[in-house]
Design a protein around this motif. Structure first.
Motif, PDB file in Angstrom:
ATOM      1  N   CYS A  13       0.037   6.542   7.638  1.00  0.00           N
ATOM      2  CA  CYS A  13      -0.626   7.217   6.527  1.00  0.00           C
ATOM      3  C   CYS A  13      -2.117   6.886   6.537  1.00  0.00           C
ATOM      4  N   LEU A  19      -0.315   4.315  -0.615  1.00  0.00           N
ATOM      5  CA  LEU A  19       1.053   4.806  -0.428  1.00  0.00           C
ATOM      6  C   LEU A  19       2.078   3.738  -0.787  1.00  0.00           C
ATOM      7  N   GLN A  72       6.239  11.598  11.488  1.00  0.00           N
ATOM      8  CA  GLN A  72       5.491  10.988  10.405  1.00  0.00           C
ATOM      9  C   GLN A  72       5.813   9.509  10.226  1.00  0.00           C
TER      10      GLN A  72
END
Length: 122
Positions: A13, A19, A72
């Motif tokens: 990220c 986050l 991701q």
């Protein structure tokens, strides 16, 4: 017999602290960051763990499009013997992604579908 046990799920990220804070609010738990803030651990009240890693070129996925930015996160798998585990994952069809430094306590591979994961010495 298994080759490894799941260590931690790591989410790449742009801002690991932010986050981690979001997930701490969502799940509860404690957040610990390294000095630079490039790596942040979240331990939930039930002792489960998530980690967040800075990724300068991060691009969010366009859900539900699988053809764009699909990777991701990666898995860190804890192993007792890196060499033995490496032989095992290669036999299962993994491909090495990072073979430059064999002295580190971790090695990077791609699973048969191309998703990266790390074998990490415990």
């Amino acid at each position: 017999m298994t080759l490894a046990e799941l260590g931690v799920v790591v989410l790449d990220c742009p801002d690991p602290r932010a986050l981690a804070g979001f997930y701490a609010e969502l799940l509860g738990g404690t957040v610990e960051a390294d000095a630079e803030g490039d790596w942040v651990d979240l331990t939930t009240p039930d002792d489960r763990a998530l980690a967040f890693q800075a990724s300068p070129g991060f691009v969010a996925p366009e859900w539900p499009r699988a053809d764009r930015n699909a990777q991701q996160f990666h898995l860190d798998l804890t192993v007792a013997d890196l060499d033995a585990a490496e032989k095992g994952v290669l036999a299962l069809g993994a491909k090495p992604l990072d073979t430059d430094d064999r002295s580190r306590g971790w090695r990077v591979y791609a699973d048969p579908a191309g998703h990266p994961f790390c074998l990490c010495a415990c």
